[in-house]
Design a protein around this motif. Structure first.
Motif, PDB file in Angstrom:
ATOM      1  N   PHE A   1       6.416 -11.061  -2.086  1.00  0.00           N
ATOM      2  CA  PHE A   1       5.644 -12.617  -2.589  1.00  0.00           C
ATOM      3  C   PHE A   1       4.688 -13.146  -1.877  1.00  0.00           C
ATOM      4  O   PHE A   1       4.408 -12.849  -0.440  1.00  0.00           O
ATOM      5  CB  PHE A   1       7.132 -13.533  -2.256  1.00  0.00           C
ATOM      6  CG  PHE A   1       8.012 -13.400  -3.540  1.00  0.00           C
ATOM      7  CD1 PHE A   1       7.897 -14.046  -4.755  1.00  0.00           C
ATOM      8  CD2 PHE A   1       9.047 -12.641  -3.100  1.00  0.00           C
ATOM      9  CE1 PHE A   1       8.829 -14.174  -5.733  1.00  0.00           C
ATOM     10  CE2 PHE A   1      10.106 -12.545  -4.141  1.00  0.00           C
ATOM     11  CZ  PHE A   1      10.099 -13.308  -5.230  1.00  0.00           C
ATOM     12  N   HIS A   2       3.753 -13.741  -2.742  1.00  0.00           N
ATOM     13  CA  HIS A   2       2.302 -14.197  -1.844  1.00  0.00           C
ATOM     14  C   HIS A   2       2.851 -15.243  -0.815  1.00  0.00           C
ATOM     15  O   HIS A   2       3.564 -16.149  -1.311  1.00  0.00           O
ATOM     16  CB  HIS A   2       1.514 -14.736  -3.080  1.00  0.00           C
ATOM     17  CG  HIS A   2       0.310 -15.388  -2.413  1.00  0.00           C
ATOM     18  ND1 HIS A   2      -0.688 -14.636  -1.728  1.00  0.00           N
ATOM     19  CD2 HIS A   2      -0.012 -16.612  -2.343  1.00  0.00           C
ATOM     20  CE1 HIS A   2      -1.675 -15.429  -1.269  1.00  0.00           C
ATOM     21  NE2 HIS A   2      -1.191 -16.692  -1.579  1.00  0.00           N
ATOM     22  N   ALA A   3       2.253 -15.253   0.188  1.00  0.00           N
ATOM     23  CA  ALA A   3       2.823 -16.271   1.579  1.00  0.00           C
ATOM     24  C   ALA A   3       1.930 -16.243   2.490  1.00  0.00           C
ATOM     25  O   ALA A   3       1.720 -14.920   2.997  1.00  0.00           O
ATOM     26  CB  ALA A   3       4.163 -16.200   1.740  1.00  0.00           C
ATOM     27  N   SER A   4       1.130 -17.123   2.903  1.00  0.00           N
ATOM     28  CA  SER A   4       0.440 -17.140   4.130  1.00  0.00           C
ATOM     29  C   SER A   4       1.297 -17.361   5.331  1.00  0.00           C
ATOM     30  O   SER A   4       2.590 -17.600   5.203  1.00  0.00           O
ATOM     31  CB  SER A   4      -0.721 -18.358   4.154  1.00  0.00           C
ATOM     32  OG  SER A   4      -0.148 -19.522   4.193  1.00  0.00           O
ATOM     33  N   THR A   5       0.561 -17.072   6.426  1.00  0.00           N
ATOM     34  CA  THR A   5       1.489 -16.840   7.615  1.00  0.00           C
ATOM     35  C   THR A   5       2.031 -18.383   8.106  1.00  0.00           C
ATOM     36  O   THR A   5       1.147 -19.281   7.958  1.00  0.00           O
ATOM     37  CB  THR A   5       0.723 -16.621   8.868  1.00  0.00           C
ATOM     38  OG1 THR A   5       0.041 -14.997   8.652  1.00  0.00           O
ATOM     39  CG2 THR A   5       1.252 -16.624  10.176  1.00  0.00           C
ATOM     40  N   GLY A   6       3.193 -18.624   8.249  1.00  0.00           N
ATOM     41  CA  GLY A   6       3.816 -19.899   8.457  1.00  0.00           C
ATOM     42  C   GLY A   6       4.339 -20.546   7.303  1.00  0.00           C
ATOM     43  O   GLY A   6       5.218 -21.585   7.592  1.00  0.00           O
ATOM     44  N   THR A   7       4.519 -19.800   6.234  1.00  0.00           N
ATOM     45  CA  THR A   7       5.046 -20.418   5.127  1.00  0.00           C
ATOM     46  C   THR A   7       6.390 -20.247   5.170  1.00  0.00           C
ATOM     47  O   THR A   7       7.156 -19.230   5.708  1.00  0.00           O
ATOM     48  CB  THR A   7       4.724 -19.797   3.860  1.00  0.00           C
ATOM     49  OG1 THR A   7       3.079 -19.915   3.704  1.00  0.00           O
ATOM     50  CG2 THR A   7       5.113 -20.532   2.411  1.00  0.00           C
TER      51      THR A   7
END
Length: 301
Positions: free
Chosen positions: A199-205
């Motif tokens: 799943f697309h997610a940036s660090t800290g999501t």
């Protein structure tokens, strides 16, 4: 201190004046026959020249004696007057000194009372200021505590409102999408294909539990990096890999949508994202299609 005597007070006439007065008195007495009566016997005897001789009858000695006594009495009176004046002056000086001392003591007492009054007023002012500051501090602390309590209530209410029902399922990353499909092939995976979906997610999501269950693994998972495994209430297992951090522990129960960690790039990963797997057992290789799994539980993906 020099003392002066007023003219005429206790002053006797001089000896010359007194002698003249005595002579005048004698003449007067002679004119009236008093002296003649007294001296008559002494004047009866004639002298050598036939003139009667005056003999001393004792009147002159008496007058001289009286003069000496009068001088001594006058001197005593003068001394007593001087002593009285000196005593009066000393008494007046003592009275003035006592009065000055009393006035000084009264002035010092007045100053001491004024200083005491000012000190009491200053102490009362400081006490009032300290009380006011303490009340303000207590009020501020009370307001802060009420704000924190309100924030906790609001957060709990928000979480309750956002959290789905106990039997429902959600996406592991809210509002995200699948960036790598299930069983995609490539050398990046040891099995030769992708055992889950990314799943697309940036660090800290925030990463959420997709449904209700119990944490059976929370920590380092080798190639998965920081990972969490949940035994779902329906007996299946879900896995969340490459997390930046973990916020749950083994044995903890979780509800649908509850945060279990933050997305990251740990383990065998080539960028921040969430690796999500669905399994029939906690063992590697028991994976099933995660998208089909979520759809079977009513998740729109």
């Amino acid at each position: 201190m020099a003392f002066t005597r007023a003219t005429g007070r206790h002053r006797r006439p001089s000896r010359f004046v007194r002698t003249s007065a005595n002579a005048a008195g004698m003449a007067t007495l002679a004119a009236t026959g008093v002296v003649a009566g007294i001296a008559a016997p002494a004047m009866a005897a004639p002298g050598a020249d036939g003139v009667p001789e005056l003999q001393d009858t004792g009147l002159r000695q008496a007058a001289t004696l009286n003069e000496d006594i009068a001088d001594r009495i006058g001197a005593q009176a003068d001394a007593q007057y001087s002593a009285a004046e000196q005593a009066a002056a000393e008494q007046q000086a003592e009275e003035e000194a006592r009065q000055q001392a009393a006035e000084h003591a009264a002035e010092m007492k007045k100053k001491a009372e004024e200083a005491k009054r000012k000190a009491a007023a200053e102490a009362a002012k400081k006490k009032a200021a300290a009380k006011k500051a303490a009340e303000a501090r207590v009020a501020a602390e009370r307001e802060a505590e009420e704000a924190r309590a309100s924030e906790v209530v609001d957060t709990r209410a928000s979480r309750t409102a956002e959290r789905p029902a106990a039997g429902s399922y959600v996406l592991p990353v809210a509002g995200s999408y699948v960036s790598t499909q299930y069983q995609a092939s490539g050398g990046a995976w040891s099995s030769g294909s992708h055992t889950g979906v990314d799943f697309h997610a940036s660090t800290g999501t925030s990463v959420r539990a997709v449904g209700a269950g119990t944490i059976v693994e929370a920590g380092w998972g080798g190639a998965y990096g920081n990972n969490v495994v949940i035994k779902m209430n329906d007996g299946t297992y879900t896995q969340y890999g490459h997390l930046d951090s973990i916020s749950v522990s083994v044995g903890q129960s979780v509800a649908p949508g509850e945060q279990i960690g933050l997305a990251g790039n740990t383990g065998n990963s080539f960028g921040a994202h969430l690796h999500f797997e669905a399994r029939t057992s906690p063992e590697y290789g028991s994976d099933i299609n995660p998208v089909a799994y979520l759809r079977s539980h009513g998740v729109n993906i």
